[in-house]
Every structure is written in C-alpha cells, then in structure tokens.
Design an enzyme around this catalytic site. Structure first.
Site, PDB file in Angstrom:
ATOM      1  CG  LEU A 517      27.239  31.779  58.586  1.00 22.37           C
ATOM      2  CD1 LEU A 517      27.897  32.112  59.908  1.00 22.37           C
ATOM      3  CD2 LEU A 517      27.109  33.039  57.748  1.00 22.37           C
ATOM      4  N   GLY A 518      28.339  27.923  56.173  1.00 23.70           N
ATOM      5  CA  GLY A 518      29.280  27.076  55.459  1.00 23.70           C
ATOM      6  C   GLY A 518      29.360  25.713  56.108  1.00 23.70           C
ATOM      7  N   GLY A 520      31.880  21.864  56.490  1.00 26.06           N
ATOM      8  CA  GLY A 520      33.131  21.176  56.192  1.00 26.06           C
ATOM      9  C   GLY A 520      33.168  19.841  56.897  1.00 26.06           C
ATOM     10  N   GLY A 521      34.329  19.287  57.003  1.00 29.38           N
ATOM     11  CA  GLY A 521      34.475  17.941  57.529  1.00 29.38           C
ATOM     12  C   GLY A 521      34.024  17.756  58.975  1.00 29.38           C
ATOM     13  CG  PHE A 522      35.811  19.097  62.494  1.00 27.84           C
ATOM     14  CD1 PHE A 522      35.873  17.813  63.003  1.00 27.84           C
ATOM     15  CD2 PHE A 522      36.972  19.851  62.446  1.00 27.84           C
ATOM     16  CE1 PHE A 522      37.072  17.289  63.442  1.00 27.84           C
ATOM     17  CE2 PHE A 522      38.169  19.334  62.881  1.00 27.84           C
ATOM     18  CZ  PHE A 522      38.230  18.059  63.373  1.00 27.84           C
ATOM     19  N   GLY A 523      31.597  19.562  60.434  1.00 30.06           N
ATOM     20  CA  GLY A 523      30.191  19.889  60.610  1.00 30.06           C
ATOM     21  C   GLY A 523      29.867  21.175  59.894  1.00 30.06           C
ATOM     22  CB  VAL A 525      29.631  27.522  60.461  1.00 26.82           C
ATOM     23  CG1 VAL A 525      29.650  28.766  61.352  1.00 26.82           C
ATOM     24  CG2 VAL A 525      30.890  26.716  60.681  1.00 26.82           C
ATOM     25  CE  LYS A 539      34.002  23.856  63.509  1.00 26.04           C
ATOM     26  NZ  LYS A 539      35.395  24.248  63.451  1.00 26.04           N
ATOM     27  CG  ASP A 636      44.192  25.918  57.853  1.00 26.81           C
ATOM     28  OD1 ASP A 636      44.873  26.200  56.844  1.00 26.81           O
ATOM     29  OD2 ASP A 636      42.987  25.643  57.799  1.00 26.81           O
TER      30      ASP A 636
END
Ligand SMILES: *[C@@H]1O[C@H](CO)[C@@H](O)[C@H](O)[C@H]1NC(C)=O
Ligand SMILES: *[C@@H]1O[C@H](CO)[C@@H](O)[C@H](O)[C@H]1NC(C)=O
Ligand SMILES: *[C@@H]1O[C@H](CO)[C@@H](O)[C@H](O)[C@H]1NC(C)=O
Ligand SMILES: *[C@@H]1O[C@H](CO)[C@@H](O)[C@H](O)[C@H]1NC(C)=O
Ligand SMILES: *[C@@H]1O[C@H](CO)[C@@H](O)[C@H](O)[C@H]1NC(C)=O
Ligand SMILES: *[C@@H]1O[C@H](CO)[C@@H](O)[C@H](O)[C@H]1NC(C)=O
Ligand SMILES: *[C@@H]1O[C@H](CO)[C@@H](O)[C@H](O)[C@H]1NC(C)=O
Ligand SMILES: *[C@@H]1O[C@H](CO)[C@@H](O)[C@H](O)[C@H]1NC(C)=O
Ligand SMILES: *[C@@H]1O[C@H](CO)[C@@H](O)[C@H](O)[C@H]1NC(C)=O
Length: 830
Positions: A517-518, A520-523, A525, A539, A636
C-alpha cells in the site's frame, strides 16, 4: 453520530386548537396536539427509517428536540396511521390497515377518557367524569421514559405501584428512536445508585450513591446553582430521582445518547448547551483501577493505590492498566486495625453494603471496628456536617478522588500501615493532636511539597531529553468499541494478540508488491487477508527502526490500551526473526484525502458526512489529549492520516510521531521537527515548540480543508499570495465565508452549521497559541446548536511565501500518496 436531532421530518402542522383529545377524536399523522401554554407538542415524526412515531417535542425549538416516543419499537409504516381512544378507555395507535400496533395500557377503564398534554411535557390520560381528582392519572407518559428526563419526571422504583422507570437510549440519537444499546437504571440495593449499562450487562458508568446533595460521582451536580433542584426519595414507598427547575422559564433535560453518554442540556440563548456529560473522563469508566484502586484524573497514570496498598499486578500497573487493582501490604488484625481517612472521594460501589441512616459517624466507626468483615465506612448524607452510616463488608470497587466535591471515606488498615503521615491518620487522632502540632505539620508539609515539586520539575526537564528519543510511539491503536477495555475487570482479553510470521506471510502473499500500500522511513505497509477472511493492513518496520524488542513490546502494549472509535484499531503485532510488524484493521475507504481531493469521488462527501467526519476527528483528538490515560500529542494530523471505514466514519491513524506527555505537562520542544508543512502550527514549524494546541492548529486546517475541499498547500486563489487559511480569513472578513464551501456539496447543508464550522476552524488556526481553543471546547462548540464563540484573530501562516521551504520528508509524499494506514515519516538524522 450527530448529537442533535436533525430529523427528516416535515410537518404540515395543523395543530388541533385544544390540548386534549376525547371520545372519537383522532390524531392523524399530519396533526399535532399542543400543551396548554404551548411548551410541548404531541405529534407524529418520522425516523430516518421513514417510519412514523408518536412523540412529544418542544414546541418552539429548532432543531426538533424529541423528549418522548410512544411506539419506539412498534412504528407505523405509513401516513395513514393514527391515534385514537380505545374501547377500554386507553389510547392506541393504528396502522394503515386499521390494526393496533401500539397501545398505552390495557388495564385502564375510564368512562369518559380524556387525553391531555400538560405543559410539563407529560401526556396524561384522565377520566373527565372525576373532575375532583385532578392529578390521579390513569396513565402518564412520565411513567414510561424513553431516553430523556424532564423536570418533574421520576426515574427509579415506585414500590407502591410496582413500577420501575429507566432510560433506554435511541438506536441512533436523532435518527432512529428504537431501543438502543444503553440503559441508565437505578439500583435500590444497599445504598441506591444508578448504573449506565451497555446491552443490559456491561457497566459503563456508576453515578455513585446519593449523598443528600447529588450523586457522589457527578461533581457537577450542585443544588440550586443553575436554577435546578435535585431530589431523591428513598423509603419504603420507593427509590426515585427527579429534578425540578426553580425558574419556570428554564428548559433543561437529561438525555442518554446512543453513544452511551449521559448528558444534561440547558436551553440558553436560543441553543442547547451541554452542561455536563458522563462518563466525562477516564476515571468515570467503571472499575478502571480495580478493587482498592483509586482513580485520580490529575495523576499520571490515573490509577493509584491507597496508603497501605500496592498494585496487585505490578507489570500491568506499569503499563497503565490498573484493572487488577491493589492488595493490602499488611493483613488485617481485626481488633487492632485503624482507619485511613480519605477526602473528596467518589464512594466505592454500594450495592452490597450495610446502611443505617440514623447512626452518627462515631457509631458507624465503632460498628465497623467491631465487625471484622467491615472494610470501610462513611456518612450516607453529607449535609449539615454529615449523618448516617454506610459500611462496606466486601472489597472496595470503583473509587475515584476529585479535586473538589466527593466525600470522606474511612478505610480499614492494619495499624502498622497507618504509618506516621499524620494527615492520613484516623480522624479522631488528628482531632486530638491539637492546633500547635497541626500547624507544625502543615508548615513541614508545605515545605515538603515545595521540595518535591521542585525535584519533580527538575526530573521532568531532565526526563524530556530522554523522552524525545524513547517515547516516540511507532503507531497507534484503536477500537471501535470504545469501552471494551476499561470495563473489564480481568485482563486476559486485553492481551494483544501476537500474530506469527507465517500467518502474515500467507495473508499478504509473501509481502507481494501487489499488496503493497505504501512505504516510508519506518518500513512498508501491506494489505492482507487472514484465513478467516478478515482484511488487515500490516506495517512491516524496517530492521533499523531503532527500537529494541522489549521497548517495542511495551510500547505496543501500552498504546493498545488507547481505545476510541475514532482511532484506528491495532489488532496485534508480530515479533519474530528480527521482524517487527504491526497489524491493523483495514479501512476500506482509505485516507480522507483520497476522497476529499479527488474530483470523481468528493461528491460522496455530502455535508452531513463532512460534519460527522469533523466531529469524529474532534472526538478522537479530545480522547488523545484529555480522555485517555495519558496525554498524547499526535504531531502529524492531516487528511491522509484520517482513515475512513466503510461507513465513512473517521479514524485517526499513524501515531508514528506521537508523543506521550505527563498529564500536567503542557508543552515541549524538539530539535527535530517532524510533521507536514501546511498542517504545522507556526510555533512548531519555526521553533519546534509543540503542545496540544499545535494539534488543534492542524485540526483547524483540516476543518477548513474538509469544508472547502481544497488543500491548504497547493491552493491557488485569485490572490496568489494567500494560502487557503489566508483566503478563508479574507472571506470571513468580507462576510462571504459561505462561498467557500465545496461546490460539489450543492445546496443540501445547513448554513448555520457550515458557518459555525468555518468559525471553529478559524479559531483553531489562530496564530497565537493561547487564543486557540482546547479540543474539549471544540467538541462542545460542535455539539451545541449556536454556541457563543469569540471572534477569531488572524491565523498563522496566511501567506504562501511564509511557508518554510525546508524539506520535510513527509511533505512531498503527502502530495503523492496516502495509503490505508500510514504515511510513514522519516526523522531527520539525530
Ligand atoms: C391530513 O390528512 C388527511 C388524510 O390522511 C386529510 O384528509 C387532511 O386534509 C390532512 N390535513 C391537512 C391539514 O393536511
Ligand atoms: C400558562 O401561562 C399562564 C400565563 O402565562 C400562567 O398563568 C399559567 O400558570 C400557565 N399554566 C401552566 C400550566 O403553566
Ligand atoms: C398506506 O398503506 C395502505 C395499505 O398498505 C394503503 O392503502 C395506503 O394508500 C397507504 N397510504 C399512503 C398515504 O401511502
Ligand atoms: C398492520 O398491523 C397488522 C398487525 O400488526 C399487520 O398484520 C399488518 O400487516 C399491518 N399493516 C400494514 C400495512 O403494515
Ligand atoms: C387486522 O385488522 C383486520 C380488520 O381490521 C382483521 O381482519 C385482521 O385480523 C387484523 N390482523 C391482525 C394481525 O390483527
Ligand atoms: C394486557 O397486556 C398484557 C401485556 O402488556 C398482556 O399480557 C395481557 O394479556 C393483556 N390483557 C388483555 C386483556 O388484553
Ligand atoms: C434489555 O432488556 C430489556 C428487558 O429485559 C429487553 O427488552 C432489551 O431488548 C434488552 N436490551 C438488550 C440490548 O439486550
Ligand atoms: C440504626 O441505628 C440506630 C442508632 O444506633 C438504632 O437505634 C436503630 O435500631 C438502627 N436501625 C437498624 C435498622 O439497625
Ligand atoms: C458484619 O456486618 C455484616 C453486614 O451487616 C453482617 O452481615 C455480618 O454478620 C456482620 N458480622 C459480624 C461478625 O458481626
């Protein structure tokens, strides 16, 4: 969801001129019956299911506020139904085929029945041949409450008449009057108190016993302060609560909503103002701190053990779960025990207690002292210095301590646990000590408090440095069933399910690219489907996300305790083979941005939905700021972090940057500014200062985006220098704020409501932190019909040019995608 009663009703009101109905007269669905002085009307209204219901509402109040429903579970299917006096002298509702669908009672036998709506809102059936006996009604609607208590209406038990009256919420307040999930019912056992229950079982909230002035657990209940008078009858004839108004013009009502909230409203300045509501904060939820635990909203964590007690389950306690309660440090040694005096208490549950209302406190003490199973005692009535005796012979459950209000409680302790802190000593000993010593103690005490405060402050400021590294939570949590955790005494079902790695591999088709699904910096999804068919979002945190396994586990266990229907729900996690994963419920409608800013989809969001979304976000945020066990700042908030379920209910997600605050900590600073420009408050973006008010700012931006359907960033107006906030501000001043509303909404909105929301949005984005309202004020403003609100001052960041150009990792991505879950944000290097 909306608290108010926006019913899809239309009335061709042809009110019968009189306030009575007799003989063969009927009341048709297009007719109404007014009370003598026109305060209330009886008539038919339509629920959202288009059925017809016979109800009573205030005559001159919009929105229509229904206070009683006759046939809530037996609606009439079409407009051919009507009301008539039956053969027994009762009254009935007939449906279109002339069959009785509902009747008032089948026991009344009256020769000359007369149905009358009184100015109190009570619909009464009388026998007009008995003119002398004016108040002897054959039937009255006040005996059959629905979800509302009006002045003069009794709730509780009438033993003489063999009658019990309680509240049952609507299925959906304001829309569907059929019996809902929540009830509020008085329990006459022991010392009477009322319980708010879900599904007739789970206790959500307890009012506390009547203490002569009010229910001891509702501190807002103070006699005569607001033109209200509270009454309680407790004798062999019955146990009943009712309130009266001392000023006849004052309109006030109590309602039990379909969300399980018990609320008092007052009609002031042409709108309903919510006076108080219960449960209002964490400590109101039943049994949060378990047996012998004391809940204190001003403490963090909220659960504390009394002197002489320690947490039963220290591990759970550390994780902010107090439901196992406390145990004695020292066993009792009956004849030598002493009593600990606690003030401002909500008394423990009083269903199983001994009561003698004519005893004094001294007699009570000696009785308790003699009886070895007695665990505590207190006065039953706090008026005139206190009187009566209530004695607990079981464990003490569901106690809270208030900063003011509540009452004194004396708890049995082993003599050795009473210790040397004299302020806690037995009240008689304290009395005996004498003034000199008390004064000395007082001075020492104050000195000690000052010292401790100072020490704490020092610790806190030191602690902050660590916190900014450690307590960044990786994620969030939720539950659509808001009360499910706090009400359970046992902790088993609180445990966070651990998923095994293989299950998640299967569910996500080995983390296939298709399911992604997407990232980012943490990993990354992934979307997945469990073998049972449930859809999930997984996630997968990258290995170097910088947190140890134990920390990760603790953090997750802790945040799983946050339960609110407007927060995304964490289903479990997985820790295996260096992998750390979080499993969420899957939100079919994904991020709000994906609908709000999509030309082909945005028309799905008609005004009522948008309002529901705004209100839902506000409630979720209020919970984070104030109602959960900690104070959490999200940091955020943006439309892509608001996920919509299949019914378009909003849920706040992505707590990757959230910070836990001590309850009394209001502000902090960080060097690493994370978040999304366009939503960030000036003081945070510029100086790194953040507080709950920086979330309020982001909320305000979202409100304006939801109304206008435009992004704050990426907004281009004819005046190129202004961003969305600046543009709204300009229109507000020019009196053309309504022109800002998203054109795809069409005409189906209430002007006043839209203007109110724009007003609230502007209040939230004000430049000065101290001008912005708190989320509790926001929620109140949203739920009041026409709240009094200050004029907004200028917003922060109104010109596009002032937007800092610094790159934030999330800001770019924000424009491009949002996934079911999470925009994952990278931190700047430490
Ligand atoms: C009310 O409805 C009845 C039929 O159900 C009709 O005969 C009557 O004219 C209506 N009254 C008004 C005022 O519309
Ligand atoms: C109705 O209003 C009149 C005049 O305002 C007042 O005298 C009377 O007591 C009222 N009746 C009721 C039932 O409230
Ligand atoms: C109500 O239903 C009855 C029977 O189904 C029908 O005869 C009648 O026309 C309906 N009335 C209206 C106003 O729809
Ligand atoms: C009216 O009520 C009767 C009895 O409850 C029911 O059998 C009948 O179907 C109802 N008529 C309509 C039109 O729903
Ligand atoms: C409904 O009423 C009709 C006549 O009004 C009657 O014949 C029928 O039995 C009734 N049905 C029910 C379910 O009571
Ligand atoms: C009266 O109503 C009760 C239920 O409310 C029912 O059990 C009883 O049979 C009814 N009696 C008559 C005479 O209809
Ligand atoms: C609660 O109990 C009442 C009466 O016993 C029953 O009518 C109602 O359906 C019950 N409600 C729920 C939600 O179980
Ligand atoms: C309550 O206490 C009073 C005073 O001690 C005593 O006279 C009375 O008998 C007690 N009543 C009951 C029911 O125990
Ligand atoms: C203590 O008080 C309780 C409640 O009144 C009573 O049931 C019990 O018998 C008493 N025990 C003793 C030893 O007096």
């Amino acid at each position: 969801m909306t608290i108010f009663f926006i019913l899809t009703t239309f009335f061709i009101a042809s009110s019968t001129s009189s306030d009575t109905l007799t003989g063969t007269q009927t009341l048709r669905t297009n007719q109404t019956l007014s009370s003598q002085n026109q305060t209330f009307v009886l008539g038919f209204f339509r629920g959202s299911n288009t059925n017809y219901y016979l109800g009573i509402w205030y005559n001159n109040i919009t929105p229509q506020t229904i206070v009683w429903v006759a046939n809530r579970d037996n609606p009439i299917d079409n407009s051919s139904g009507y009301l008539k006096i039956g053969d027994h002298g009762n009254f009935l509702l007939l449906n279109s085929s002339g069959n009785t669908t509902w009747f008032s009672s089948n026991q009344t036998i009256a020769k000359n029945p007369l149905l009358q709506l009184l100015d109190t809102g009570n619909l009464v059936l009388k026998d007009s041949s008995h003119t002398t006996n004016n108040n002897n009604y054959l039937w009255q609607s006040f005996d059959y409450p629905t979800d509302t208590v009006l002045p003069g209406m009794e709730i509780g038990w009438n033993f003489d008449a063999g009658m019990e009256k309680h509240l049952t919420s609507w299925k959906i307040t304001g829309e569907d009057p059929s019996s809902g999930d929540y009830t509020m019912k008085l329990d006459y056992h022991g010392l009477p108190e009322a319980f708010l229950r879900r599904d007739n079982q789970t206790i959500i909230f307890r009012t506390g016993p009547w203490n002569g002035e009010g229910f001891s657990g509702i501190t807002a209940m103070k006699d005569n302060t607001d033109g209200l008078k509270f009454n309680f009858k407790d004798d062999e004839h019955g146990v009943l609560y009712y309130f009266t108004v001392t000023k006849p013009s004052l309109l006030s009502r109590i309602i039990l909503t379909s969300d399980g909230e018990f609320e008092r409203y007052m009609w002031l300045q042409a709108s309903w103002n919510k006076f108080w509501y219960q449960p209002g904060d964490q400590c109101d939820y039943y049994g949060v701190c378990g047996p012998y635990g004391v809940c204190d909203n001003n403490a963090s964590p909220v659960c504390t053990c009394m002197q002489g007690f320690s947490p039963k389950n220290q591990e759970a306690w550390n994780l902010r779960d107090g439901s196992d309660g406390c145990v004695r440090n020292t066993g009792l040694d009956c004849p030598n025990d002493k009593f600990l005096h606690r003030e401002n208490m909500k008394l423990p549950e009083t269903t199983n207690v001994f009561v003698n209302k004519s005893m004094t406190l001294d007699e009570c003490e000696s009785l308790c002292k003699r009886n070895c199973s007695c665990t505590a005692y207190a006065n039953t009535d706090i008026r005139n210095g206190g009187s009566g005796c209530v004695m607990w012979v079981d464990q003490l459950f569901d106690m809270s301590v208030f900063s003011s209000g509540g009452q004194d409680l004396y708890v049995r302790l082993a003599a050795s646990d009473i210790g040397s802190t004299s302020s806690y000593n037995n009240h008689r000993v304290v009395q005996a000590i004498g003034i000199t010593l008390s004064a000395l103690v007082l001075i020492l005490g104050m000195a000690a408090i000052c010292y401790i405060r100072k020490k704490r402050q020092q610790q806190r400021s030191r602690g902050l440095v660590h916190r900014s590294h450690d307590s960044l939570m990786h994620e969030v949590v939720v539950s659509s069933r808001r009360h499910s955790v706090v009400n359970r005494r046992n902790m088993d079902d609180l445990e966070l399910p651990m998923f095994d790695f293989d299950t998640l591999i299967m569910a996500t088709d080995n983390f296939s690219q298709d399911n992604k699904l997407g990232e980012g910096g943490f990993g990354s999804v992934y979307r997945g489907r469990l073998a049972e068919g449930q859809e999930i979002a997984v996630k997968r945190l990258s290995e170097d996300s910088g947190q140890g396994i134990e920390e990760f586990k603790n953090e997750v266990k802790l945040i799983v305790k946050l339960q609110h229907r407007n927060l995304v729900r964490l289903l479990g996690c997985c820790i295996e083979k260096n992998e750390k994963m979080l499993v969420y419920e899957y939100m079919s409608n994904r991020g709000l941005d994906s609908i709000l800013f999509d030309k082909s989809k945005k028309s799905l969001l008609y005004w009522e939905r948008r309002f529901t979304i705004i209100y839902g976000i506000a409630r979720g945020l209020l919970y984070l700021h104030q109602d959960s066990r900690f104070r959490i700042i999200h940091r955020d908030l943006k439309t892509s972090n608001i996920l919509l379920d299949n019914e378009m209910n909003p849920k706040i997600s992505d707590f990757g940057m959230a910070r836990i605050f001590d309850k009394d900590q209001t502000q902090a600073q960080t060097l690493r500014i994370v978040g999304t420009y366009g939503y960030m408050s000036p003081e945070y973006a510029m100086d790194g200062n953040f507080s709950i008010k920086s979330d309020v700012f982001s909320f305000g931006v979202m409100v304006l985006e939801i109304i206008t359907g435009k992004k704050n960033r990426g907004f281009y107006s004819d005046n190129e220098d202004l961003n969305l906030l600046g543009n709204v501000w300009r229109h507000w001043h020019e009196g053309t704020a309504l022109s800002l509303i998203d054109s795809c909404i069409g005409d189906s909105y209430t002007e006043a409501e839209v203007v109110k929301c724009i007003h609230i949005g502007l209040l939230c984005v004000q430049e000065r932190v101290e001008d912005r309202p708190t989320m509790s004020s926001v929620v109140l403003m949203l739920s009041s019909e026409a709240p009094s609100m200050p004029n907004p001052k200028n917003p922060g960041f109104i010109a596009r040019k002032t937007l800092p150009e610094t790159d934030s990792s999330s800001s770019k991505r924000d424009e491009t995608w949002s996934v079911n879950q999470v925009t994952i944000t990278m931190f700047d290097a430490r």
